[in-house]
Design a protein around this motif. Sequence first.
Motif, PDB file in Angstrom:
ATOM      1  N   LYS A  44      43.946 -47.264   7.637  1.00 43.43           N
ATOM      2  CA  LYS A  44      43.015 -48.369   7.828  1.00 43.43           C
ATOM      3  C   LYS A  44      42.567 -48.435   9.285  1.00 43.43           C
ATOM      4  N   TYR A  45      41.278 -48.661   9.483  1.00 47.22           N
ATOM      5  CA  TYR A  45      40.743 -48.844  10.830  1.00 47.22           C
ATOM      6  C   TYR A  45      40.794 -50.323  11.178  1.00 47.22           C
ATOM      7  N   LYS A  46      41.136 -50.621  12.432  1.00 44.07           N
ATOM      8  CA  LYS A  46      41.230 -52.009  12.870  1.00 44.07           C
ATOM      9  C   LYS A  46      40.697 -52.108  14.304  1.00 44.07           C
ATOM     10  N   LEU A  47      39.794 -53.038  14.514  1.00 45.28           N
ATOM     11  CA  LEU A  47      39.142 -53.186  15.817  1.00 45.28           C
ATOM     12  C   LEU A  47      40.002 -53.962  16.804  1.00 45.28           C
ATOM     13  N   GLY A  48      40.010 -53.482  18.038  1.00 42.80           N
ATOM     14  CA  GLY A  48      40.782 -54.148  19.077  1.00 42.80           C
ATOM     15  C   GLY A  48      39.957 -55.068  19.951  1.00 42.80           C
ATOM     16  N   GLY A  49      38.692 -54.727  20.179  1.00 40.62           N
ATOM     17  CA  GLY A  49      37.850 -55.569  21.030  1.00 40.62           C
ATOM     18  C   GLY A  49      38.192 -55.398  22.490  1.00 40.62           C
ATOM     19  N   LEU A  50      37.521 -54.478  23.148  1.00 40.45           N
ATOM     20  CA  LEU A  50      37.862 -54.123  24.525  1.00 40.45           C
ATOM     21  C   LEU A  50      37.261 -55.082  25.548  1.00 40.45           C
ATOM     22  N   ALA A  51      35.984 -55.447  25.355  1.00 38.77           N
ATOM     23  CA  ALA A  51      35.309 -56.270  26.372  1.00 38.77           C
ATOM     24  C   ALA A  51      34.330 -57.231  25.704  1.00 38.77           C
ATOM     25  N   PRO A  52      34.415 -58.542  26.010  1.00 33.40           N
ATOM     26  CA  PRO A  52      33.566 -59.559  25.378  1.00 33.40           C
ATOM     27  C   PRO A  52      32.084 -59.386  25.708  1.00 33.40           C
ATOM     28  N   ASP A  53      31.271 -60.169  25.017  1.00 31.58           N
ATOM     29  CA  ASP A  53      29.826 -60.143  25.241  1.00 31.58           C
ATOM     30  C   ASP A  53      29.490 -60.510  26.681  1.00 31.58           C
ATOM     31  N   SER A  54      28.543 -59.775  27.231  1.00 33.41           N
ATOM     32  CA  SER A  54      28.083 -60.054  28.597  1.00 33.41           C
ATOM     33  C   SER A  54      26.712 -59.433  28.812  1.00 33.41           C
ATOM     34  N   ASP A  55      25.830 -60.193  29.452  1.00 28.93           N
ATOM     35  CA  ASP A  55      24.514 -59.681  29.837  1.00 28.93           C
ATOM     36  C   ASP A  55      24.489 -59.257  31.297  1.00 28.93           C
ATOM     37  N   GLU A  56      25.623 -59.404  31.976  1.00 29.04           N
ATOM     38  CA  GLU A  56      25.676 -59.083  33.395  1.00 29.04           C
ATOM     39  C   GLU A  56      25.845 -57.571  33.598  1.00 29.04           C
ATOM     40  N   PRO A  57      25.177 -57.009  34.598  1.00 26.84           N
ATOM     41  CA  PRO A  57      25.395 -55.595  34.913  1.00 26.84           C
ATOM     42  C   PRO A  57      26.862 -55.353  35.266  1.00 26.84           C
ATOM     43  N   MET A  58      27.372 -54.203  34.880  1.00 25.27           N
ATOM     44  CA  MET A  58      28.746 -53.861  35.199  1.00 25.27           C
ATOM     45  C   MET A  58      28.898 -53.716  36.714  1.00 25.27           C
ATOM     46  N   PRO A  59      29.906 -54.349  37.315  1.00 33.89           N
ATOM     47  CA  PRO A  59      30.120 -54.198  38.761  1.00 33.89           C
ATOM     48  C   PRO A  59      30.253 -52.725  39.147  1.00 33.89           C
ATOM     49  N   GLU A  60      29.769 -52.405  40.327  1.00 33.83           N
ATOM     50  CA  GLU A  60      29.741 -51.007  40.751  1.00 33.83           C
ATOM     51  C   GLU A  60      31.132 -50.390  40.775  1.00 33.83           C
ATOM     52  N   GLU A  61      32.141 -51.173  41.214  1.00 29.54           N
ATOM     53  CA  GLU A  61      33.490 -50.624  41.274  1.00 29.54           C
ATOM     54  C   GLU A  61      34.017 -50.280  39.883  1.00 29.54           C
ATOM     55  N   MET A  62      33.621 -51.076  38.875  1.00 31.41           N
ATOM     56  CA  MET A  62      34.010 -50.782  37.501  1.00 31.41           C
ATOM     57  C   MET A  62      33.307 -49.521  36.994  1.00 31.41           C
ATOM     58  N   ARG A  93      29.735 -54.409  30.836  1.00 38.13           N
ATOM     59  CA  ARG A  93      31.116 -54.413  30.350  1.00 38.13           C
ATOM     60  C   ARG A  93      31.138 -55.267  29.085  1.00 38.13           C
ATOM     61  N   SER A  94      30.647 -54.685  27.972  1.00 38.28           N
ATOM     62  CA  SER A  94      30.475 -55.454  26.745  1.00 38.28           C
ATOM     63  C   SER A  94      30.571 -54.519  25.546  1.00 38.28           C
ATOM     64  N   THR A  95      31.712 -54.581  24.836  1.00 35.90           N
ATOM     65  CA  THR A  95      31.883 -53.721  23.664  1.00 35.90           C
ATOM     66  C   THR A  95      31.860 -54.495  22.345  1.00 35.90           C
ATOM     67  N   TYR A  96      31.839 -55.824  22.411  1.00 38.94           N
ATOM     68  CA  TYR A  96      31.838 -56.606  21.173  1.00 38.94           C
ATOM     69  C   TYR A  96      30.632 -56.324  20.281  1.00 38.94           C
ATOM     70  N   PRO A  97      29.415 -56.090  20.828  1.00 31.62           N
ATOM     71  CA  PRO A  97      28.302 -55.736  19.938  1.00 31.62           C
ATOM     72  C   PRO A  97      28.601 -54.487  19.114  1.00 31.62           C
ATOM     73  N   LEU A 162      34.875 -60.999  13.607  1.00 31.47           N
ATOM     74  CA  LEU A 162      35.368 -60.133  14.676  1.00 31.47           C
ATOM     75  C   LEU A 162      36.470 -60.830  15.462  1.00 31.47           C
ATOM     76  N   MET A 163      36.284 -62.082  15.801  1.00 33.63           N
ATOM     77  CA  MET A 163      37.302 -62.813  16.552  1.00 33.63           C
ATOM     78  C   MET A 163      38.615 -62.888  15.771  1.00 33.63           C
ATOM     79  N   SER A 164      38.507 -63.060  14.459  1.00 32.45           N
ATOM     80  CA  SER A 164      39.695 -63.122  13.612  1.00 32.45           C
ATOM     81  C   SER A 164      40.413 -61.777  13.597  1.00 32.45           C
ATOM     82  N   GLU A 165      39.638 -60.690  13.523  1.00 32.36           N
ATOM     83  CA  GLU A 165      40.259 -59.365  13.502  1.00 32.36           C
ATOM     84  C   GLU A 165      40.930 -59.049  14.837  1.00 32.36           C
ATOM     85  N   ILE A 166      40.263 -59.385  15.923  1.00 29.56           N
ATOM     86  CA  ILE A 166      40.850 -59.147  17.244  1.00 29.56           C
ATOM     87  C   ILE A 166      42.149 -59.928  17.395  1.00 29.56           C
TER      88      ILE A 166
END
Length: 209
Positions: A44-62, A93-97, A162-166
Amino acid sequence: MTSKMNSKPKLYYIYDPMCSWCWGYAPTWHKLKNALEESGITVKYKLGGLAPDSDEPMPEEMQVFLEQTWHKISAQLGTVFNYDFWQQCQPRRSTYPACRAALIAREHNLEQAMLQGIQTAYYLEAKNPSDLETLTDIAISIGLGSTKFIKQMHNEKLNQKLMSEIASTRQLPIQGFPSLVLVHDNQVRPIQVDYQNWQASYQDIINDV
């Protein structure tokens, strides 16, 4: 009958569609998955959810850290990456979509096809799976209708799912992604991920069941 049903072994593959280590593990994972299914073990595949929704550009250091991670994975595992992504895309930094897209695909038994499409777009084609446009193109490519897909992606019920699965995933004995968790005879235990030797994980699982 019930006890027999409960005793049937099940392996959970915990992942995030935009997890670079999951991409590195993919060839080994596919061999392990096929061997387990041939042995009658449910996967069975199960989602972990790495990074929440964000419209902000990823910081350069990231961005620097993640690009270095790609190089590290490539050096260790021989995984191919298209580093043009870091010049051609605006990373977020947004993997939830991407996770929500995987849930939609799961309803049509296309979760693995969606995952492969996301990984191919991200790591080989320098496209951004944080963007709805990229995910919609992938959905179309695996046979999902674009209009319905976009509508579902904006549905709050999907986000709640998704929130329930995470939340349920975080109750499992995992340490990052990818993770393997075996459930058998009411026992839950982690299986070590060997990125290059699928037989090691396979023997660990088979010896338990």
